[in-house]
Write an enzyme that holds these catalytic residues in place. Structure first.
Site, PDB file in Angstrom:
ATOM      1  N   SER A 166     -48.255 117.786  12.956  1.00 26.72           N
ATOM      2  CA  SER A 166     -48.381 116.584  13.776  1.00 26.72           C
ATOM      3  C   SER A 166     -49.314 116.839  14.938  1.00 26.72           C
ATOM      4  O   SER A 166     -49.478 117.985  15.389  1.00 26.72           O
ATOM      5  CB  SER A 166     -47.008 116.152  14.307  1.00 26.72           C
ATOM      6  OG  SER A 166     -47.123 115.110  15.250  1.00 26.72           O
ATOM      7  N   TYR A 180     -38.945 118.435  18.299  1.00 33.03           N
ATOM      8  CA  TYR A 180     -39.860 118.003  17.239  1.00 33.03           C
ATOM      9  C   TYR A 180     -41.240 118.621  17.450  1.00 33.03           C
ATOM     10  O   TYR A 180     -41.835 119.171  16.513  1.00 33.03           O
ATOM     11  CB  TYR A 180     -39.951 116.477  17.232  1.00 33.03           C
ATOM     12  CG  TYR A 180     -40.903 115.915  16.202  1.00 33.03           C
ATOM     13  CD1 TYR A 180     -40.547 115.840  14.859  1.00 33.03           C
ATOM     14  CD2 TYR A 180     -42.163 115.450  16.570  1.00 33.03           C
ATOM     15  CE1 TYR A 180     -41.403 115.325  13.914  1.00 33.03           C
ATOM     16  CE2 TYR A 180     -43.033 114.926  15.628  1.00 33.03           C
ATOM     17  CZ  TYR A 180     -42.655 114.863  14.303  1.00 33.03           C
ATOM     18  OH  TYR A 180     -43.520 114.357  13.361  1.00 33.03           O
TER      19      TYR A 180
END
Length: 269
Positions: A166, A180
């Site tokens: 990401s 995350y």
């Protein structure tokens, strides 16, 4: 295996089954985690249209309405990637579905991004220990445990592993939580290590790092706040990520390994 009796060999139904079996064995096969929605869903649709056999994995049973692709129920395995103790059994089930055939691609797409009860991002000061463990089990440990468990099948195909990281793995994000973000940064580092270790066995390992993509994981307000910062002036679509994944699994990328490809419309420029 003995010769097919003449009366059976001449039966058109037998011929159809034989043709189907031959077609199945000739097709490339991939495993995708988190395939029921978003980027994983787009990846499955694209590869299925290209003729690949797809084995999907998710926490939920197969949804024929959401996922209307061929042989979906037969090629779906329910896996809770947060439960590390049950991963060996899940790998064993995936091997059964492969039936001894090579695995041409493993796409580790599943990921979780928990929020606070108020919907706010969880910071390094307030993320519960249990949340840290769950996020890292799903986002970081599961990819390497699946790749190791399916290593022989990947090596037999000289296959490709893709880890979905990401944009948040390289910068603080206004919506993505600390657990995350750090799990995705760790996955990027793991991708490089895996690429170095797997290369001599003919297996390529790369990562794709999506930016703001129009999926269910996108927090409310993301488009309004971040779209002005994207040089291309728009949020990305899941299909655009899927096409990069397809490239990395194709012969066109036969000399590409250990890379993390950013898919973010220039947001990190």
């Amino acid at each position: 295996m003995g010769a097919i009796p003449r009366d059976i060999a001449g039966c058109p139904f037998h011929a159809d089954r034989a043709a189907l079996a031959a077609d199945r064995d000739a097709r490339k096969t991939m495993i995708v985690t988190g395939a029921s929605r978003g980027i994983g869903h787009a990846i499955v649709r694209l590869f299925a249209e290209a003729g690949w056999r797809i084995i999907t994995c998710s926490r939920r049973p197969f949804d024929a309405v959401r996922c209307p692709w061929e042989s979906g129920p037969e090629n779906h395995v329910v896996i809770n990637l947060a439960d590390r103790a049950n991963l060996p059994a899940a790998v064993a089930e995936l091997k059964v579905r492969l039936g001894g055939r090579p695995l041409h691609a493993l796409i580790n797409n599943a990921g979780i991004s928990p929020k606070a009860d108020t919907g706010e991002r969880l910071t390094s000061l307030d993320t519960p220990i249990e949340t840290w463990m769950e996020v890292f089990h799903v986002n970081f440990l599961a990819p390497i445990l699946l790749a190791r468990g399916l290593f022989d099948e990947l090596a037999a195909a000289r296959g490709s592993v893709i880890n979905v990281t990401s944009i948040v793995g390289s910068r603080v994000h206004p919506f993505a939580g600390t657990a995350y973000a750090t799990s995705k940064a760790a996955l990027a580092a793991l991708t490089r290590e895996m690429a170095a270790d797997f290369a001599r066995h003919g297996v390529r390992v790369n990562a794709i790092a999506p930016g703001e993509i129009r999926t269910d994981i996108l927090s409310p307000g993301t488009e309004e706040r971040l779209q002005p910062l994207i040089p291309m002036g728009r949020i990305g679509e899941p299909e655009e990520v899927a096409r990069v994944a397809y490239f990395l699994c194709s012969d066109a990328a036969s000399y590409v390994t250990g890379q993390e490809l950013a898919i973010n419309g220039g947001q990190t420029l």
